[in-house]
Design a protein around this motif. Structure first.
Motif, PDB file in Angstrom:
ATOM      1  N   LYS A   4       1.024  -1.077   0.239  1.00  0.00           N
ATOM      2  CA  LYS A   4      -0.046   0.051  -0.128  1.00  0.00           C
ATOM      3  C   LYS A   4       0.897   1.192  -0.035  1.00  0.00           C
ATOM      4  CE  LYS A   4      -3.284  -2.526   2.838  1.00  0.00           C
ATOM      5  NZ  LYS A   4      -2.027  -3.678   3.027  1.00  0.00           N
ATOM      6  N   VAL A   5       0.572   2.245  -0.652  1.00  0.00           N
ATOM      7  CA  VAL A   5       1.022   3.488  -0.496  1.00  0.00           C
ATOM      8  C   VAL A   5       0.370   4.462   0.079  1.00  0.00           C
ATOM      9  CG1 VAL A   5       2.043   5.354  -2.005  1.00  0.00           C
ATOM     10  CG2 VAL A   5       2.379   3.019  -2.963  1.00  0.00           C
ATOM     11  N   TRP A   6       0.528   5.027   1.306  1.00  0.00           N
ATOM     12  CA  TRP A   6      -0.176   5.886   2.073  1.00  0.00           C
ATOM     13  C   TRP A   6       0.271   7.134   1.835  1.00  0.00           C
ATOM     14  CZ3 TRP A   6      -3.712   3.761   4.952  1.00  0.00           C
ATOM     15  CH2 TRP A   6      -4.043   2.670   5.309  1.00  0.00           C
ATOM     16  N   VAL A   7      -0.930   7.917   1.340  1.00  0.00           N
ATOM     17  CA  VAL A   7      -0.587   9.436   0.923  1.00  0.00           C
ATOM     18  C   VAL A   7      -0.986  10.173   2.148  1.00  0.00           C
ATOM     19  CG1 VAL A   7      -1.005  11.729  -0.535  1.00  0.00           C
ATOM     20  CG2 VAL A   7      -0.870   9.151  -1.348  1.00  0.00           C
ATOM     21  N   ILE A   8      -0.336  10.982   3.097  1.00  0.00           N
ATOM     22  CA  ILE A   8      -0.589  11.451   4.429  1.00  0.00           C
ATOM     23  C   ILE A   8      -1.686  12.571   3.814  1.00  0.00           C
ATOM     24  CG2 ILE A   8      -0.041  13.099   6.119  1.00  0.00           C
ATOM     25  CD1 ILE A   8       1.263  10.520   6.297  1.00  0.00           C
ATOM     26  N   GLN A   9      -1.733  13.289   2.915  1.00  0.00           N
ATOM     27  CA  GLN A   9      -2.842  14.002   2.567  1.00  0.00           C
ATOM     28  C   GLN A   9      -3.058  14.495   1.205  1.00  0.00           C
ATOM     29  OE1 GLN A   9      -2.476  18.255   4.342  1.00  0.00           O
ATOM     30  NE2 GLN A   9      -4.812  18.304   4.135  1.00  0.00           N
ATOM     31  N   LYS A  10      -4.207  13.973   0.407  1.00  0.00           N
ATOM     32  CA  LYS A  10      -4.448  14.380  -0.670  1.00  0.00           C
ATOM     33  C   LYS A  10      -4.452  15.764  -1.190  1.00  0.00           C
ATOM     34  CE  LYS A  10      -7.691  12.739  -4.379  1.00  0.00           C
ATOM     35  NZ  LYS A  10      -8.939  11.970  -4.628  1.00  0.00           N
ATOM     36  N   LYS A  11      -3.780  15.960  -2.367  1.00  0.00           N
ATOM     37  CA  LYS A  11      -3.633  17.158  -2.947  1.00  0.00           C
ATOM     38  C   LYS A  11      -3.983  17.485  -4.323  1.00  0.00           C
ATOM     39  CE  LYS A  11      -0.500  20.180  -1.692  1.00  0.00           C
ATOM     40  NZ  LYS A  11       0.652  20.911  -1.122  1.00  0.00           N
ATOM     41  N   HIS A  12      -4.738  18.376  -4.554  1.00  0.00           N
ATOM     42  CA  HIS A  12      -5.454  18.400  -5.899  1.00  0.00           C
ATOM     43  C   HIS A  12      -4.343  18.856  -7.043  1.00  0.00           C
ATOM     44  CE1 HIS A  12      -5.311  22.840  -4.700  1.00  0.00           C
ATOM     45  NE2 HIS A  12      -5.502  22.989  -6.444  1.00  0.00           N
ATOM     46  N   ASP A  13      -3.309  19.570  -6.481  1.00  0.00           N
ATOM     47  CA  ASP A  13      -2.096  19.904  -7.686  1.00  0.00           C
ATOM     48  C   ASP A  13      -1.080  18.805  -7.843  1.00  0.00           C
ATOM     49  OD1 ASP A  13      -1.247  20.352  -5.317  1.00  0.00           O
ATOM     50  OD2 ASP A  13      -0.200  21.992  -5.779  1.00  0.00           O
ATOM     51  N   LEU A  14      -1.250  17.503  -7.233  1.00  0.00           N
ATOM     52  CA  LEU A  14      -0.175  16.384  -7.516  1.00  0.00           C
ATOM     53  C   LEU A  14      -1.003  15.062  -8.062  1.00  0.00           C
ATOM     54  CD1 LEU A  14       1.624  16.716  -3.958  1.00  0.00           C
ATOM     55  CD2 LEU A  14       2.256  17.709  -6.358  1.00  0.00           C
ATOM     56  N   ASN A  15      -0.241  14.650  -9.150  1.00  0.00           N
ATOM     57  CA  ASN A  15      -0.410  13.490  -9.575  1.00  0.00           C
ATOM     58  C   ASN A  15      -0.043  12.303  -8.910  1.00  0.00           C
ATOM     59  OD1 ASN A  15      -1.325  11.375 -11.417  1.00  0.00           O
ATOM     60  ND2 ASN A  15      -0.236  12.184 -12.862  1.00  0.00           N
ATOM     61  N   ILE A  63       5.070   5.388   2.407  1.00  0.00           N
ATOM     62  CA  ILE A  63       4.299   6.572   2.756  1.00  0.00           C
ATOM     63  C   ILE A  63       4.785   7.590   2.015  1.00  0.00           C
ATOM     64  CG2 ILE A  63       4.015   8.310   4.557  1.00  0.00           C
ATOM     65  CD1 ILE A  63       4.390   5.947   6.522  1.00  0.00           C
ATOM     66  N   ILE A  64       3.889   8.424   1.451  1.00  0.00           N
ATOM     67  CA  ILE A  64       4.238   9.740   0.723  1.00  0.00           C
ATOM     68  C   ILE A  64       3.763  11.057   1.728  1.00  0.00           C
ATOM     69  CG2 ILE A  64       3.873  11.391  -1.280  1.00  0.00           C
ATOM     70  CD1 ILE A  64       2.982   8.808  -2.935  1.00  0.00           C
ATOM     71  N   PRO A  65       4.870  11.647   2.085  1.00  0.00           N
ATOM     72  CA  PRO A  65       4.730  12.540   3.085  1.00  0.00           C
ATOM     73  C   PRO A  65       4.386  13.877   2.608  1.00  0.00           C
ATOM     74  CG  PRO A  65       7.151  12.318   3.101  1.00  0.00           C
ATOM     75  CD  PRO A  65       6.374  11.330   1.919  1.00  0.00           C
ATOM     76  N   VAL A  66       3.238  14.081   2.116  1.00  0.00           N
ATOM     77  CA  VAL A  66       2.559  15.392   1.481  1.00  0.00           C
ATOM     78  C   VAL A  66       1.610  15.798   2.440  1.00  0.00           C
ATOM     79  CG1 VAL A  66       3.644  14.998  -0.803  1.00  0.00           C
ATOM     80  CG2 VAL A  66       1.245  14.386  -0.172  1.00  0.00           C
ATOM     81  N   GLY A  67       1.510  17.259   2.329  1.00  0.00           N
ATOM     82  CA  GLY A  67       0.231  17.860   3.003  1.00  0.00           C
ATOM     83  C   GLY A  67       0.643  18.878   4.277  1.00  0.00           C
ATOM     84  N   CYS A  68      -0.141  19.119   5.010  1.00  0.00           N
ATOM     85  CA  CYS A  68       0.439  20.120   6.145  1.00  0.00           C
ATOM     86  C   CYS A  68       1.295  19.387   6.947  1.00  0.00           C
ATOM     87  CB  CYS A  68      -1.038  20.098   7.011  1.00  0.00           C
ATOM     88  SG  CYS A  68      -0.889  20.879   8.753  1.00  0.00           S
ATOM     89  N   LEU A  69       2.383  20.174   7.143  1.00  0.00           N
ATOM     90  CA  LEU A  69       3.518  19.923   7.798  1.00  0.00           C
ATOM     91  C   LEU A  69       3.304  19.181   9.420  1.00  0.00           C
ATOM     92  CD1 LEU A  69       6.411  22.209   6.633  1.00  0.00           C
ATOM     93  CD2 LEU A  69       5.826  19.906   5.853  1.00  0.00           C
ATOM     94  N   ASN A  70       2.517  20.091  10.027  1.00  0.00           N
ATOM     95  CA  ASN A  70       2.216  19.490  11.373  1.00  0.00           C
ATOM     96  C   ASN A  70       1.525  18.152  11.393  1.00  0.00           C
ATOM     97  OD1 ASN A  70       3.312  21.849  12.723  1.00  0.00           O
ATOM     98  ND2 ASN A  70       1.382  22.825  12.675  1.00  0.00           N
ATOM     99  N   THR A  71       0.541  18.071  10.454  1.00  0.00           N
ATOM    100  CA  THR A  71      -0.171  16.580  10.411  1.00  0.00           C
ATOM    101  C   THR A  71       0.871  15.487   9.958  1.00  0.00           C
ATOM    102  OG1 THR A  71      -2.100  17.781   9.611  1.00  0.00           O
ATOM    103  CG2 THR A  71      -2.039  15.504   9.326  1.00  0.00           C
ATOM    104  N   ILE A  72       1.973  15.879   9.201  1.00  0.00           N
ATOM    105  CA  ILE A  72       2.741  14.844   8.815  1.00  0.00           C
ATOM    106  C   ILE A  72       3.701  14.481   9.937  1.00  0.00           C
ATOM    107  CG2 ILE A  72       5.099  14.448   7.368  1.00  0.00           C
ATOM    108  CD1 ILE A  72       3.576  16.325   5.160  1.00  0.00           C
TER     109      ILE A  72
END
Length: 106
Positions: A4-15, A63-72
């Motif tokens: 599984k590839v866990w993306v911390i936070q989905k972002k609309h501008d990233l593929n 894990i793909i660590p993207v999104g809010c830094l505090n959440t990551i």
């Protein structure tokens, strides 16, 4: 066993489609989740982390660590507090338009 590839936070501008090469995509937090104070949302974030850790396998998952830094940071701290001291992450390479693996921890 499928990774599984866990993306911390989905972002609309990233593929994230290229990450499917490494496993099934799972999004921990929806796009637009930017708490002003993670501590106010601590229980919510903890429940998401607990649900993730029920099926997360540090030996095969990423894990793909993207999104809010505090959440990551919170997710990383939560995982470490549960004994996960090694994780496989994916980092985007702009030159090659692809992800590559980075191992963190011992």
């Amino acid at each position: 066993m499928t990774s599984k590839v866990w993306v911390i936070q989905k972002k609309h501008d990233l593929n994230f489609a290229p990450a499917k090469e490494y496993g099934d995509l799972r999004f921990l937090f929806r796009r637009g989740f930017y708490p002003d104070d993670v501590s106010d949302y601590r229980r919510f974030v903890e429940r998401k982390c607990e649900n993730m850790l029920e099926v997360y396998n540090p030996l095969v998952d990423y894990i793909i660590p993207v999104g809010c830094l505090n959440t990551i940071m919170y997710v990383s701290f939560y995982m470490a507090s549960r004994g996960i001291t090694k994780m496989r992450t994916l980092k985007w390479d702009n030159m090659h338009n692809a992800y590559y693996e980075v191992q963190i921890g011992d």
